[in-house]
Write a protein that holds these residues in place. Sequence first.
Motif, PDB file in Angstrom:
ATOM      1  N   ASP A 153      -3.922  25.981  -0.156  1.00  0.00           N
ATOM      2  CA  ASP A 153      -2.445  26.011  -0.243  1.00  0.00           C
ATOM      3  C   ASP A 153      -1.843  26.484   1.079  1.00  0.00           C
ATOM      4  O   ASP A 153      -0.825  25.973   1.538  1.00  0.00           O
TER       5      ASP A 153
ATOM      6  N   ARG B 179      -8.452  27.765  -3.531  1.00  0.00           N
ATOM      7  CA  ARG B 179      -7.152  27.105  -3.694  1.00  0.00           C
ATOM      8  C   ARG B 179      -6.055  27.859  -2.908  1.00  0.00           C
ATOM      9  O   ARG B 179      -5.184  27.247  -2.299  1.00  0.00           O
ATOM     10  N   TRP B 180      -6.126  29.199  -2.898  1.00  0.00           N
ATOM     11  CA  TRP B 180      -5.156  29.953  -2.088  1.00  0.00           C
ATOM     12  C   TRP B 180      -5.238  29.502  -0.626  1.00  0.00           C
ATOM     13  O   TRP B 180      -4.229  29.323   0.042  1.00  0.00           O
TER      14      TRP B 180
ATOM     15  N   ASN C 181      -2.811  19.436  -0.811  1.00  0.00           N
ATOM     16  CA  ASN C 181      -2.362  19.334  -2.207  1.00  0.00           C
ATOM     17  C   ASN C 181      -3.536  19.584  -3.159  1.00  0.00           C
ATOM     18  O   ASN C 181      -4.615  20.015  -2.729  1.00  0.00           O
ATOM     19  N   ASP C 182      -3.337  19.308  -4.451  1.00  0.00           N
ATOM     20  CA  ASP C 182      -4.372  19.722  -5.416  1.00  0.00           C
ATOM     21  C   ASP C 182      -5.613  18.826  -5.425  1.00  0.00           C
ATOM     22  O   ASP C 182      -6.523  19.047  -6.220  1.00  0.00           O
TER      23      ASP C 182
ATOM     24  N   HIS D 147      -2.419  20.707   8.447  1.00  0.00           N
ATOM     25  CA  HIS D 147      -2.608  19.970   7.189  1.00  0.00           C
ATOM     26  C   HIS D 147      -3.061  18.535   7.429  1.00  0.00           C
ATOM     27  O   HIS D 147      -3.501  17.854   6.511  1.00  0.00           O
TER      28      HIS D 147
END
Length: 481
Positions: free
Chosen positions: A124, A120-121, A129-130, A281
């Motif tokens: 990010d 997740r780091w 996004n999540d 991204h």
Amino acid sequence: MQYEEFREAGHYLVDYIADYLKNIDNKRLFTEINPAELYKLFEEAIPDNPKSLSEIQSTIEEKLIPYCTHVNHPGYMGLITPSPNPAGILADFLASALNQNLGAWSIGPSAVAMEREVIRWLTDMIGYNDKAGGNLTSGGMMANFIGIKLGRDWTTKDHAQHEGLQGKWAVYVSEERHVSIDKAVDAVGIGRDFLRTLPTNEKYQLQIDALEEAIARDKENGVRPICIVGLAGTTNLGASDDLEALGSIAKRENCWLHVDAAYGGGMLLSNKYPGQLKGIHLADSVTIDPHKWFYAPLDAGAILVKDHDRLTKSFGIQPAYLTDQTSQKNERYLFYVHGFEQSKRFRSLKVWMSFHHYGKTQIGEWVDNNIGQAKYLHQMVIAEDIFESATEPMMSAICIRYKAGDLTKQQLSKLHFDVAAQIESEGQFWFATTEMKGKTWFRINPVNIRTTQQHMEQLYQVLKQKCKQAEVEIRREMITA
Ligand SMILES: Cc1ncc(COP(=O)(O)O)c(C=O)c1O
């Protein structure tokens, strides 16, 4: 199990490693021994005569350590293998002791939770996004393979996993790609003949008009785009493609965008040069290798995916013997269901410990120091007219070549190989040679915590002296020939 012997040998080993790292500057960086002698040194039948750990340690000190390539040495500026940070070294020691198998929750609950957080780091940092997910891999090669497979599966609407690839599809990438892309298009059944390796501009970035033309030509011939691969930090030179342009072309063509930031992912940590990987991204998947420019010991690569579900769609086969029947709410995460590997080393521990011990800003400072060193060498090169520098370094990789007017291409290539070999044999520096746009270059790439600008000055002086001397010898041979 002799715990006391283990304790004693372990203490000795940690002391040994601490001294090794502290005194690394005094070591000869690359071994003088020839390969045949080394093979001979290790030739023996399977041992069947138990020895104490301290005896084995002595043998290691005698046979192994002197002939290592000491990548911790500040003069190591070669193929992208960093000086590992000491917290990461301890992490790997502990990971081996715990032997958590990250494939399944049942063989490492806390390790799975830590690994997911480290992933997740990384997602990010990309700006996902999540919904994002990922997996730590053996390295960039495996991560790129997974990225291309995810692309194949998504673009073919999840048919290829079952029916194999139907029809003709192509993958687009710049000529500066890493060989892992060639291997991946072969492995997932697209075929290397359908890898379009496109020209780069003067900054070694993929030419967007060449990409547009290649796609149009293919479509006319019934070949559909399956995946575009953007490079965010080429192996040779740290060049980064126009990821925003690639993002919009992939969207328009309804194909996958994978970005290979195996090396260049380190730029996401830079304090001085933020935003260098603009558009990353937009990628559907990204490769980042913490074991490159995050200074983690081998191995730790990562495949990061914008939509975690794509991992499950590509890999989610669950045989009965691997199904976790005790997971009531499906909260016991099974990496093997969402990835290619099954048994999986606890790779996140070293990344987690590195960030906890040094912090993101400090690691970013190491990255910036390495960039500064490459830029400094570039400045020295352009201040004199002895070498050519391919471009102003965008990351910490720099390619330079000796200018020797009328020498032939072969003579110049030989000069570069000979000088690199001579410098290797002296044991103070190590760097690679490469070919770009039909020319041979020295490829110098500090990814090293201990390298300083002074080392770059010394290297530049050595290169000047050796290249001039090699040129004189070639000219002498020409006269006597
Ligand atoms: C851009 C790039 N991608 C992928 C790889 C392969 O990574 P690994 O050696 O970790 O498998 C490399 C290795 O240097 C690389 O530079």
